[in-house]
Enzyme design. Sequence first.
Site, PDB file in Angstrom:
ATOM      1  N   CYS A  32       3.420   8.514   1.053  1.00 46.13           N
ATOM      2  CA  CYS A  32       3.845   7.543   2.065  1.00 46.13           C
ATOM      3  C   CYS A  32       3.998   6.200   1.362  1.00 46.13           C
ATOM      4  O   CYS A  32       3.014   5.657   0.845  1.00 46.13           O
ATOM      5  CB  CYS A  32       2.811   7.468   3.183  1.00 46.13           C
ATOM      6  SG  CYS A  32       3.293   6.369   4.528  1.00 46.13           S
ATOM      7  N   CYS A  60      -2.203   0.036   5.751  1.00 46.59           N
ATOM      8  CA  CYS A  60      -1.338  -0.835   6.525  1.00 46.59           C
ATOM      9  C   CYS A  60      -0.677  -0.071   7.672  1.00 46.59           C
ATOM     10  O   CYS A  60      -0.377   1.110   7.568  1.00 46.59           O
ATOM     11  CB  CYS A  60      -0.268  -1.440   5.630  1.00 46.59           C
ATOM     12  SG  CYS A  60       0.735  -0.220   4.781  1.00 46.59           S
ATOM     13  N   SER A  92      10.568   5.577  15.154  1.00 46.47           N
ATOM     14  CA  SER A  92       9.336   5.216  15.860  1.00 46.47           C
ATOM     15  C   SER A  92       9.722   4.850  17.287  1.00 46.47           C
ATOM     16  O   SER A  92      10.188   3.740  17.543  1.00 46.47           O
ATOM     17  CB  SER A  92       8.654   4.036  15.153  1.00 46.47           C
ATOM     18  OG  SER A  92       8.176   4.420  13.890  1.00 46.47           O
ATOM     19  N   LEU A  93       9.529   5.776  18.189  1.00 52.36           N
ATOM     20  CA  LEU A  93      10.024   5.601  19.558  1.00 52.36           C
ATOM     21  C   LEU A  93       8.945   5.014  20.469  1.00 52.36           C
ATOM     22  O   LEU A  93       9.123   3.942  21.040  1.00 52.36           O
ATOM     23  CB  LEU A  93      10.517   6.947  20.091  1.00 52.36           C
ATOM     24  CG  LEU A  93      11.254   6.921  21.419  1.00 52.36           C
ATOM     25  CD1 LEU A  93      12.517   6.084  21.335  1.00 52.36           C
ATOM     26  CD2 LEU A  93      11.590   8.354  21.866  1.00 52.36           C
ATOM     27  N   HIS A  94       7.866   5.746  20.678  1.00 48.68           N
ATOM     28  CA  HIS A  94       6.671   5.301  21.403  1.00 48.68           C
ATOM     29  C   HIS A  94       6.858   5.108  22.896  1.00 48.68           C
ATOM     30  O   HIS A  94       5.875   5.096  23.628  1.00 48.68           O
ATOM     31  CB  HIS A  94       6.083   4.029  20.786  1.00 48.68           C
ATOM     32  CG  HIS A  94       5.830   4.154  19.311  1.00 48.68           C
ATOM     33  ND1 HIS A  94       5.133   5.208  18.763  1.00 48.68           N
ATOM     34  CD2 HIS A  94       6.220   3.368  18.265  1.00 48.68           C
ATOM     35  CE1 HIS A  94       5.086   5.063  17.451  1.00 48.68           C
ATOM     36  NE2 HIS A  94       5.735   3.974  17.121  1.00 48.68           N
ATOM     37  N   ASN A 122      -4.778   5.026  15.074  1.00 46.03           N
ATOM     38  CA  ASN A 122      -5.899   4.489  14.302  1.00 46.03           C
ATOM     39  C   ASN A 122      -6.053   3.020  14.709  1.00 46.03           C
ATOM     40  O   ASN A 122      -5.342   2.162  14.193  1.00 46.03           O
ATOM     41  CB  ASN A 122      -5.587   4.610  12.811  1.00 46.03           C
ATOM     42  CG  ASN A 122      -6.804   4.399  11.940  1.00 46.03           C
ATOM     43  OD1 ASN A 122      -7.927   4.594  12.387  1.00 46.03           O
ATOM     44  ND2 ASN A 122      -6.574   3.995  10.709  1.00 46.03           N
ATOM     45  N   SER A 126      11.705   6.564   7.948  1.00 42.27           N
ATOM     46  CA  SER A 126      11.329   6.235   9.323  1.00 42.27           C
ATOM     47  C   SER A 126      11.733   4.803   9.646  1.00 42.27           C
ATOM     48  O   SER A 126      11.415   3.871   8.908  1.00 42.27           O
ATOM     49  CB  SER A 126       9.817   6.397   9.503  1.00 42.27           C
ATOM     50  OG  SER A 126       9.435   6.038  10.816  1.00 42.27           O
ATOM     51  N   GLU A 146       0.827  -1.203   0.000  1.00 39.96           N
ATOM     52  CA  GLU A 146       0.000   0.000   0.000  1.00 39.96           C
ATOM     53  C   GLU A 146       0.861   1.252   0.000  1.00 39.96           C
ATOM     54  O   GLU A 146       1.971   1.274   0.542  1.00 39.96           O
ATOM     55  CB  GLU A 146      -0.929   0.003   1.222  1.00 39.96           C
ATOM     56  CG  GLU A 146      -2.019  -1.052   1.153  1.00 39.96           C
ATOM     57  CD  GLU A 146      -3.009  -0.953   2.301  1.00 39.96           C
ATOM     58  OE1 GLU A 146      -2.666  -0.345   3.334  1.00 39.96           O
ATOM     59  OE2 GLU A 146      -4.123  -1.477   2.160  1.00 39.96           O
ATOM     60  N   CYS A 177       5.937  -5.275  15.965  1.00 38.89           N
ATOM     61  CA  CYS A 177       5.287  -4.199  16.725  1.00 38.89           C
ATOM     62  C   CYS A 177       3.826  -4.583  16.978  1.00 38.89           C
ATOM     63  O   CYS A 177       3.060  -4.807  16.034  1.00 38.89           O
ATOM     64  CB  CYS A 177       5.368  -2.882  15.961  1.00 38.89           C
ATOM     65  SG  CYS A 177       7.074  -2.377  15.593  1.00 38.89           S
ATOM     66  N   CYS A 194       6.227  -7.363   6.965  1.00 40.13           N
ATOM     67  CA  CYS A 194       7.283  -6.848   7.832  1.00 40.13           C
ATOM     68  C   CYS A 194       7.775  -7.971   8.740  1.00 40.13           C
ATOM     69  O   CYS A 194       6.977  -8.801   9.202  1.00 40.13           O
ATOM     70  CB  CYS A 194       6.761  -5.682   8.675  1.00 40.13           C
ATOM     71  SG  CYS A 194       8.032  -4.830   9.639  1.00 40.13           S
ATOM     72  N   CYS A 249       0.746  -2.639  15.284  1.00 39.78           N
ATOM     73  CA  CYS A 249       0.777  -2.381  13.841  1.00 39.78           C
ATOM     74  C   CYS A 249       0.135  -3.517  13.044  1.00 39.78           C
ATOM     75  O   CYS A 249       0.444  -4.697  13.259  1.00 39.78           O
ATOM     76  CB  CYS A 249       2.226  -2.199  13.393  1.00 39.78           C
ATOM     77  SG  CYS A 249       2.430  -1.888  11.635  1.00 39.78           S
ATOM     78  N   GLY A 275       6.674  -2.334   6.043  1.00 37.46           N
ATOM     79  CA  GLY A 275       8.066  -2.764   6.116  1.00 37.46           C
ATOM     80  C   GLY A 275       8.970  -1.828   6.897  1.00 37.46           C
ATOM     81  O   GLY A 275       8.631  -0.695   7.213  1.00 37.46           O
ATOM     82  N   GLU A 276      10.142  -2.333   7.228  1.00 40.13           N
ATOM     83  CA  GLU A 276      11.199  -1.577   7.908  1.00 40.13           C
ATOM     84  C   GLU A 276      12.244  -1.193   6.856  1.00 40.13           C
ATOM     85  O   GLU A 276      12.982  -2.044   6.356  1.00 40.13           O
ATOM     86  CB  GLU A 276      11.828  -2.441   9.008  1.00 40.13           C
ATOM     87  CG  GLU A 276      13.165  -1.950   9.546  1.00 40.13           C
ATOM     88  CD  GLU A 276      13.142  -0.521  10.069  1.00 40.13           C
ATOM     89  OE1 GLU A 276      13.904   0.301   9.530  1.00 40.13           O
ATOM     90  OE2 GLU A 276      12.368  -0.238  11.007  1.00 40.13           O
TER      91      GLU A 276
END
Length: 347
Positions: free
Chosen positions: A107, A339, A220-222, A296, A197, A94, A118, A114, A121, A165-166
Site C-alpha cells: 500500500c 496514515c 472511495s464511495l462511503h 480504524n 484508489s 508512509e 475527508c 493530501c 481520514c 494522497g489522492e
Amino acid sequence: MQIDKKDIRALSKDQLRDFFVSNGDKAFRGNQVYEWLWSKGAHSFEDMTNVAKSTRAMLETHFVINHIKVDTMQRSEDGTVKNAVRLHDGLVVESVLIPTQTRTTACVSSQVGCSLDCNFCATARLKRMRNLEPAEIYDQVIAIDRESRLYHNHPLSNIVFMGMGEPLMNYNNVLKAIEMITSPEGLGMSPKRILVSTSGIPKMIKKLADDEVKFKLAVSLHSAIDEIRSRIMPFSENFPLAELRESLEYWYRKTKCKVSYEYVVWKGINDDKASIDALVKFCKYVPCKVNLIEYNPIDDGEFQQASEESINAYIKALENTGIVVKVRRSRGKDIDAACGQLANKEA
C-alpha cells in the site's frame, strides 16, 4: 559555484544515452546505468560496479539519486509491516506491507499529505506539501518487495495506491511510476495486480479510460446519498454522485473493467436502511464489487465503527442482488496507526 544537480532518474533511457554520447562515451553506457537505476535499484553511483570509476565520478558531478530511506519500520504480530519513508528533502510518507496466506500487497503513498478534506481520514489533517515523483513511488514498492522476500519468503504480488494522497491529483507521476513498475526494465509486474484508489474525480476517471490504462480502479464511495457523502467528504459537493456515476459508466464502456467500491460503515452516519438501499441502487449502474472496510478510528469523534448487525445488513442486501461483497478487517492493530485508512487495505 555549486551545481544544482538533477535526479538522474528523471531522465529517460534515450536522454541517458544522449548524455553519454555528448560526453564522449558510448550510448550503451546509458543502457547500463538505466538498468542499475531501475531494475537493480541502485542507491548510489558507487553501486554500479560494472561502470568505470571515472564514469561514476562524472555522474556524481552532474546528478544525484534521490532515493528514499525507510526511517522507521514497525512489524505487527499479524505480519503487517508499516514503513515511515523519509524523502530526500526530509518530508515523510508512509507505506505498508499487508500479507495474507496467498499474497503480499504493498500500500503506497502518492502525495505528501493530501489536499482533499475527508473528515474521517488522518491524512486529510495534514497539509499537502507536494506530489511524489515517479521514482519515490517506485522506491516504496522496491522497499516493500524486499521486506516481502525477507519476512514472507516470496516476492510482492500486488500494489494498491491507497496511502497518503489522492493519486489522480498526481496523475502524470503516478502513471509514470506504474509504467516503470510494469516495465520489463523495472519490476515487470502485471498491471492487473495494481489497483489505484480515488476519492472520485470524474474528469480524471474519464482520462484514465481515454489513456487506456490496464490497472484496476477503486472508488472511495462511503455513501450513495449526496448529502451524506458531502458530510463525510466535503470536497465531493463539487462532484455529485450523478457526475461520478457518468464517469464510471464511461470507464466501463472504454475498459470493460469492473470498479471496486471502498465503503466504510459508520455508526449513526450511513448505517441505516436508506443508505443500504442507495448503495444497492448505485451498484447496478456499473459492474462492480464492494469492499466493506472495518474502520480504524482516529479519535473519539463522530466517526466510529458501526455494529456487526449493520455490516451484516449491508452484506445481505448486496448479496441478495448478486453484488460481490467482502469485508476488509483492519490489520496491524498492535502497532501505530498508519496514515488515513492505510491499515485497513488488503487489496
